[in-house]
Scaffold this motif. Structure first.
Motif, PDB file in Angstrom:
ATOM      1  N   VAL A   1      -5.423  13.508  -3.834  1.00  0.00           N
ATOM      2  CA  VAL A   1      -5.214  12.171  -3.265  1.00  0.00           C
ATOM      3  C   VAL A   1      -4.707  11.224  -4.357  1.00  0.00           C
ATOM      4  N   ILE A   2      -3.698  10.427  -4.025  1.00  0.00           N
ATOM      5  CA  ILE A   2      -3.218   9.347  -4.894  1.00  0.00           C
ATOM      6  C   ILE A   2      -3.121   8.085  -4.043  1.00  0.00           C
ATOM      7  N   VAL A   3      -3.724   7.001  -4.503  1.00  0.00           N
ATOM      8  CA  VAL A   3      -3.704   5.722  -3.782  1.00  0.00           C
ATOM      9  C   VAL A   3      -3.264   4.621  -4.733  1.00  0.00           C
ATOM     10  N   THR A   4      -2.280   3.833  -4.329  1.00  0.00           N
ATOM     11  CA  THR A   4      -1.968   2.617  -5.073  1.00  0.00           C
ATOM     12  C   THR A   4      -1.855   1.465  -4.086  1.00  0.00           C
TER      13      THR A   4
ATOM     14  N   ASN B   1       0.838  -1.196   0.000  1.00  0.00           N
ATOM     15  CA  ASN B   1       0.000   0.000   0.000  1.00  0.00           C
ATOM     16  C   ASN B   1       0.871   1.243   0.000  1.00  0.00           C
ATOM     17  N   ASN B   2       0.478   2.251  -0.733  1.00  0.00           N
ATOM     18  CA  ASN B   2       0.985   3.596  -0.499  1.00  0.00           C
ATOM     19  C   ASN B   2      -0.089   4.593  -0.901  1.00  0.00           C
ATOM     20  N   TRP B   3      -0.056   5.730  -0.254  1.00  0.00           N
ATOM     21  CA  TRP B   3      -0.972   6.807  -0.625  1.00  0.00           C
ATOM     22  C   TRP B   3      -0.373   8.129  -0.162  1.00  0.00           C
ATOM     23  N   VAL B   4      -0.805   9.173  -0.797  1.00  0.00           N
ATOM     24  CA  VAL B   4      -0.322  10.506  -0.476  1.00  0.00           C
ATOM     25  C   VAL B   4      -1.470  11.487  -0.645  1.00  0.00           C
ATOM     26  N   VAL B   5      -1.546  12.452   0.261  1.00  0.00           N
ATOM     27  CA  VAL B   5      -2.546  13.517   0.157  1.00  0.00           C
ATOM     28  C   VAL B   5      -1.830  14.854   0.205  1.00  0.00           C
ATOM     29  N   ASP B   6      -2.369  15.836  -0.502  1.00  0.00           N
ATOM     30  CA  ASP B   6      -1.737  17.163  -0.500  1.00  0.00           C
ATOM     31  C   ASP B   6      -2.210  17.980   0.697  1.00  0.00           C
ATOM     32  N   GLY B   7      -1.669  19.187   0.819  1.00  0.00           N
ATOM     33  CA  GLY B   7      -1.954  20.018   1.978  1.00  0.00           C
ATOM     34  C   GLY B   7      -3.403  20.413   2.122  1.00  0.00           C
ATOM     35  N   GLY B   8      -4.169  20.372   1.044  1.00  0.00           N
ATOM     36  CA  GLY B   8      -5.586  20.676   1.141  1.00  0.00           C
ATOM     37  C   GLY B   8      -6.370  19.619   1.885  1.00  0.00           C
ATOM     38  N   ARG B   9      -5.745  18.456   2.144  1.00  0.00           N
ATOM     39  CA  ARG B   9      -6.416  17.362   2.848  1.00  0.00           C
ATOM     40  C   ARG B   9      -5.772  17.058   4.201  1.00  0.00           C
ATOM     41  N   THR B  10      -4.927  17.981   4.722  1.00  0.00           N
ATOM     42  CA  THR B  10      -4.257  17.727   5.996  1.00  0.00           C
ATOM     43  C   THR B  10      -4.454  18.887   6.963  1.00  0.00           C
ATOM     44  N   LEU B  11      -4.316  18.609   8.242  1.00  0.00           N
ATOM     45  CA  LEU B  11      -4.413  19.653   9.266  1.00  0.00           C
ATOM     46  C   LEU B  11      -3.249  20.627   9.177  1.00  0.00           C
ATOM     47  N   SER B  12      -2.078  20.140   8.765  1.00  0.00           N
ATOM     48  CA  SER B  12      -0.881  20.986   8.723  1.00  0.00           C
ATOM     49  C   SER B  12      -0.816  21.870   7.488  1.00  0.00           C
ATOM     50  N   GLY B  13      -1.577  21.530   6.443  1.00  0.00           N
ATOM     51  CA  GLY B  13      -1.480  22.256   5.191  1.00  0.00           C
ATOM     52  C   GLY B  13      -0.344  21.782   4.305  1.00  0.00           C
ATOM     53  N   LYS B  14       0.354  20.726   4.726  1.00  0.00           N
ATOM     54  CA  LYS B  14       1.438  20.131   3.939  1.00  0.00           C
ATOM     55  C   LYS B  14       1.119  18.657   3.676  1.00  0.00           C
ATOM     56  N   PRO B  15       1.736  18.064   2.675  1.00  0.00           N
ATOM     57  CA  PRO B  15       1.405  16.671   2.343  1.00  0.00           C
ATOM     58  C   PRO B  15       1.769  15.678   3.439  1.00  0.00           C
TER      59      PRO B  15
ATOM     60  N   VAL C   1       4.963   6.855  -5.189  1.00  0.00           N
ATOM     61  CA  VAL C   1       4.299   8.102  -4.812  1.00  0.00           C
ATOM     62  C   VAL C   1       5.330   9.040  -4.211  1.00  0.00           C
ATOM     63  N   TYR C   2       5.059  10.323  -4.342  1.00  0.00           N
ATOM     64  CA  TYR C   2       6.037  11.372  -4.029  1.00  0.00           C
ATOM     65  C   TYR C   2       5.353  12.513  -3.298  1.00  0.00           C
ATOM     66  N   ALA C   3       6.092  13.167  -2.414  1.00  0.00           N
ATOM     67  CA  ALA C   3       5.620  14.407  -1.783  1.00  0.00           C
ATOM     68  C   ALA C   3       6.833  15.259  -1.442  1.00  0.00           C
ATOM     69  N   ASP C   4       6.643  16.577  -1.406  1.00  0.00           N
ATOM     70  CA  ASP C   4       7.754  17.451  -1.020  1.00  0.00           C
ATOM     71  C   ASP C   4       7.298  18.543  -0.056  1.00  0.00           C
ATOM     72  N   VAL C   5       8.278  19.193   0.560  1.00  0.00           N
ATOM     73  CA  VAL C   5       7.980  20.196   1.595  1.00  0.00           C
ATOM     74  C   VAL C   5       7.328  21.435   1.006  1.00  0.00           C
ATOM     75  N   ASP C   6       7.395  21.599  -0.315  1.00  0.00           N
ATOM     76  CA  ASP C   6       6.757  22.741  -0.968  1.00  0.00           C
ATOM     77  C   ASP C   6       5.276  22.494  -1.240  1.00  0.00           C
ATOM     78  N   GLY C   7       4.777  21.304  -0.900  1.00  0.00           N
ATOM     79  CA  GLY C   7       3.348  21.029  -1.008  1.00  0.00           C
ATOM     80  C   GLY C   7       2.938  20.218  -2.212  1.00  0.00           C
ATOM     81  N   ASN C   8       3.876  19.767  -3.033  1.00  0.00           N
ATOM     82  CA  ASN C   8       3.538  19.008  -4.240  1.00  0.00           C
ATOM     83  C   ASN C   8       3.443  17.511  -3.940  1.00  0.00           C
ATOM     84  N   ILE C   9       2.571  16.847  -4.685  1.00  0.00           N
ATOM     85  CA  ILE C   9       2.497  15.389  -4.633  1.00  0.00           C
ATOM     86  C   ILE C   9       2.518  14.846  -6.056  1.00  0.00           C
ATOM     87  N   GLY C  10       2.927  13.616  -6.205  1.00  0.00           N
ATOM     88  CA  GLY C  10       2.998  13.041  -7.546  1.00  0.00           C
ATOM     89  C   GLY C  10       3.088  11.536  -7.511  1.00  0.00           C
ATOM     90  N   TYR C  11       3.089  10.961  -8.700  1.00  0.00           N
ATOM     91  CA  TYR C  11       3.130   9.506  -8.863  1.00  0.00           C
ATOM     92  C   TYR C  11       3.788   9.191 -10.198  1.00  0.00           C
TER      93      TYR C  11
END
Length: 808
Positions: A496-499, A254-268, A437-447
């Motif tokens: 959101v990205i889920v694999t 399993n892996n998944w990633v959510v961006d800052g719009g889906r977190t309490l912190s505003g970061k992925p 799946v990928y995330a960075d401190v600048d708020g981007n997510i990818g796959y």
């Protein structure tokens, strides 16, 4: 095997006598196999001091002046903590187990020598530029520095088998990366399964028994009657039974990633838990490398110079297996007049041949002849089947092709600081194809799903479904999917990205990747859980990773209950159990009886549904097959006909078989776990077994080296605990989350991880099994690179110093 056991017995008795005579002194001598964690050691091959701080969990934090020195340090600590595991890994890939294990390992060695994985690793290394092989050389030098400077005894396995390791070679690292790809790809076993089934079932029945991904068209083999005759001539059943066993169904990650719009912190936030075979020690080893202020921390593979899964100061990444179809089997037709030649689309061609000599402990050397066709190694030779004259079976596999630069890609990932650098680093990635799946401190997510995936002719009617006639060009590969065309996403809408090994391409994707996508049970549940929380945190991600709700039970159990309504006498055990399962919340919890009752009922039902159709193939083909079972019980397209027992005159319904299955299940459970049903619990049956190699197969040594603990989950839950229903212990958890990680891009030092055993592979170490309980319980360790936190309660600091010569 008898010689192996006798030798072990003699050595164990010798160790017992040694300890008995020497008392505490002998035991202290054995403790000399544990690593030095505090002090200094002078070594050759480094430019400046390397500092290795081991925190209280045994995780090394390596600080060095250069990348090469950091990898030297990684090689050194891998050898300190996991030397036996590394020895087994490289010998497995090289087909050299018989040298230390004797005749019991000969069949494995023959197969791997025939595959020629180590030869390919040597060829790959020979094509590397100096800069590409530098990490391998630095790492190897670190491993060998440990071997050169260690003065005490080696770990117990070396003493028991009376073995001294050879120096580490760069090829040893490359071969284990390819063997990981072998473990994650088993398409050719599915090809053999369809070929075998063609003897018993029609093409339509096979497409039902091995159904397509939900929503996809059935997999029909148009030429099955013609091909079935070829398969029968080639004796594919004997070949399949002679090959290494495949992982059980349900295995995945399993892996998944959510961006800052889906977190309490505003970061992925990013989560990853790769599901692999449980072993003692774990396949993973945690480490932190720090070079000139650049930190990378995460999961490494002992023997490989890289952090494979993890984060640096800017980005985080995680893998799941894409499971592409990168293996094809080919029947090769031999010319009767010229047995060294086989038929190709352009005429006869000579097999390439080589001789391999396998050294066997306590036995004579064994010489084998390895043949290769234009498609690859003739694996039927390794099985020594004596196939009918004129036919052999060859394997094509991307891992056997030249040009593999996956290790360079791993180095690029560790150094990347943004999406563009990360993706550019993936261009060298060859195998095994992964959903990254990928995330960075600048708020981007990818796959991205990098890897070398073959392109097949559009007129190829098999497309990896079954072994193909090697003399017909239509079945040959014609290229590979361009890197730019591989599946990818960047900052998708919805955030959101889920694999979870499910199908990751739309129906209009222009290339064929596989027909073997994992069924989307875990992916469905992960998406459901992510959707139930508006804004996520590390804690909510922990909850998702620990989820043990059985989606399969949710799909299938209502059908089983409906079919057995009013079938059992009130007050009977079957009536009581059915009532329990009606009220069950589908949680595969350790302390509950219902998961065991469902699993046993389901197991017996699968036997009653398709053992009669498969006949002698059933023992090898007995798996959970939940999509097929659901289709049968629900009567999809008339598939309820599978419930009728072909060996009896009455026509049995699915209600009849469901009723009989519960009766049989309770008989089986009483035999295994006692007559008192109130004492039955899932954890009692679903022990997570981390088996040692090779002593997990030994009746005495397994008790010393193996690790076991009652575990939650099931084969298709998010928190997976995969079991083989056809095994002697049908509910033992043998494949699970080999590690779990949660990456917090708002504050990377608040990221978490855990793996399944402990950092050490030395049975005398307290770090051999100190992760087992927290891993089972869903707790984590801090994935910090903060020096103050690392030094707090640290075990010690080891300094590797350059060895000065008289000229210095």
């Amino acid at each position: 095997m008898k010689r192996f056991t006798k030798h072990i017995l003699v050595v164990i008795l010798g160790l017992i006598v040694l300890i008995g005579l020497g008392g505490a002194g002998s035991f202290i001598w054995l403790l000399g196999s544990l690593p030095l964690v505090d002090g200094q050691i002078h070594v050759t091959g480094i430019t400046r001091d390397i500092e290795i701080v081991r925190d209280r969990h045994g995780i090394p934090h390596i600080s060095a002046a250069t990348d090469a020195d950091a990898l030297f340090g990684l090689g050194f600590v891998h050898a300190q903590d996991r030397l036996w595991q590394m020895e087994m890994n490289r010998r497995t890939g090289a087909g050299r187990l018989s040298e230390i294990l004797g005749p019991a390992a000969l069949s494995t060695d023959k197969f791997l020598r025939t595959l020629g994985v180590y030869r390919v690793a040597e060829q790959t290394l020979g094509a590397y530029e100096p800069a590409e092989r530098a990490p391998l050389d630095a790492y190897s030098a670190g491993v060998n520095a440990y071997l050169d400077t260690h003065t005490g005894p080696l770990p117990l396995e070396f003493l028991i088998l009376d073995h001294k390791p050879e120096p580490w070679r760069a090829e040893d690292s490359l071969v284990w990366m390819k063997m990981m790809a072998w473990d994650l790809g088993n398409n050719f076993h599915e090809e053999l399964a369809r070929a075998r089934l063609s003897r018993q079932l029609s093409a339509h029945q096979i497409s039902e028994f091995m159904p397509p991904y939900p929503g996809d068209a059935p997999h029909l083999i148009d030429d099955l009657p013609k091909l079935a005759k070829l398969y029968q001539a080639a004796d594919v059943t004997r070949l399949a039974q002679a090959l290494p066993e495949t992982p059980p169904p349900g295995i995945g990650s399993n892996n998944w990633v959510v961006d800052g719009g889906r977190t309490l912190s505003g970061k992925p936030l990013l989560a990853n838990d790769p599901h692999l075979g449980l072993s003692a020690p774990s396949v993973w080893y945690f480490a932190h490398l720090s070079v000139a202020g650049h930190d990378v921390i995460g999961a490494t593979l002992p023997g490989v110079p890289a952090v494979v899964l993890g984060r640096n100061n800017q980005i985080a990444w995680g893998f799941t297996n894409t499971a592409p179809d990168v293996q094809d089997l080919y029947l090769e037709k031999i010319d009767a007049a010229k047995p060294d030649f086989y038929l190709t689309p352009t005429g006869l061609r000579r097999f390439s041949q080589r001789q391999e000599i396998i050294r066997v402990k306590d036995g004579a050397d064994v010489q084998i002849t390895v043949r290769e066709s234009r498609h690859g190694p003739v694996i039927s030779d390794a099985a020594e089947l004596g196939l009918p004259p004129g036919m052999v079976m060859a394997l094509t596999w991307t891992a056997l092709l030249p040009g593999d630069r996956t290790l360079s890609s791993a180095a690029n990932m560790m150094r990347a600081e943004n999406w563009d650098e990360f993706v550019n680093g993936l261009r060298d990635y060859h195998l095994p194809q992964q959903n990254i799946v990928y995330a960075d401190v600048d708020g981007n997510i990818g796959y991205y799903a990098p890897g070398k995936v073959p392109i097949r002719h559009k007129t190829n009617r098999l497309s990896g479904l079954a072994p193909a006639p090697g003399w017909e060009q239509v079945y040959d590969w014609i290229g590979f999917i361009p890197f730019e065309d591989l599946p990818q996403r960047y900052n998708p809408g919805g955030g959101v990205i889920v694999t979870a090994n499910q199908k990751i391409v739309p129906d209009d994707y222009p290339h064929f990747i596989t027909r073997g996508w994992a069924k989307p049970y875990r992916a469905r549940r992960i998406r459901q859980l992510l959707g139930e929380t508006k804004l996520h945190s590390v804690d909510s991600f922990k909850t998702v990773q620990s989820d043990v709700t059985s989606v399969v039970a949710g799909d299938v159990l209502p059908l089983m209950l409906s079919l057995t309504e009013d079938r059992f006498a009130p007050g009977s055990d079957t009536y009581t159990v059915r009532g329990q399962l009606e009220e069950w919340d589908r949680q595969m919890s350790v302390d509950r009886a219902e998961p065991l009752l469902f699993a046993a009922w389901y197991r017996e039902l699968t036997r009653l549904i398709y053992a009669d159709e498969l006949k002698d193939l059933f023992p090898d083909m007995w798996k959970m097959r939940p999509q097929f079972i659901h289709n049968v019980l629900s009567g999809t397209d008339g598939q309820s006909r599978w419930c009728d027992d072909q060996n009896s005159d009455p026509v049995e319904s699915c209600a009849d078989q469901s009723t009989a299955a519960l009766d049989k299940a309770l008989v089986e459970l009483r035999t295994r776990y006692g007559a008192d049903m109130n004492k039955w619990q899932w954890g009692q049956a679903h022990m997570a077994y981390s088996a040692h190699r090779p002593f997990g197969k030994h009746p005495w040594l397994s008790k010393l080296f193996d690790l076991a603990i009652p575990s939650p989950g099931g084969s298709y839950t998010v928190n997976a605990g995969v079991y083989r229903i056809r095994s002697q212990e049908p509910f033992h958890n043998t494949h699970s989350a080999s590690m779990r990680a949660i990456y917090d891009l708002a504050d990377p030092d608040k990221s978490l991880f855990i793996h399944s055993t402990g950092q050490s592979g030395n049975r005398l170490s307290p770090h051999y099994n100190n992760f087992v309980d927290p891993w089972r319980d869903g707790t984590y360790l801090s994935m910090t690179t903060d020096r103050q936190q690392i030094l707090a309660h640290a075990m010690g600091t080891l300094i590797l110093r350059p060895q000065r010569t008289e000229l210095d």
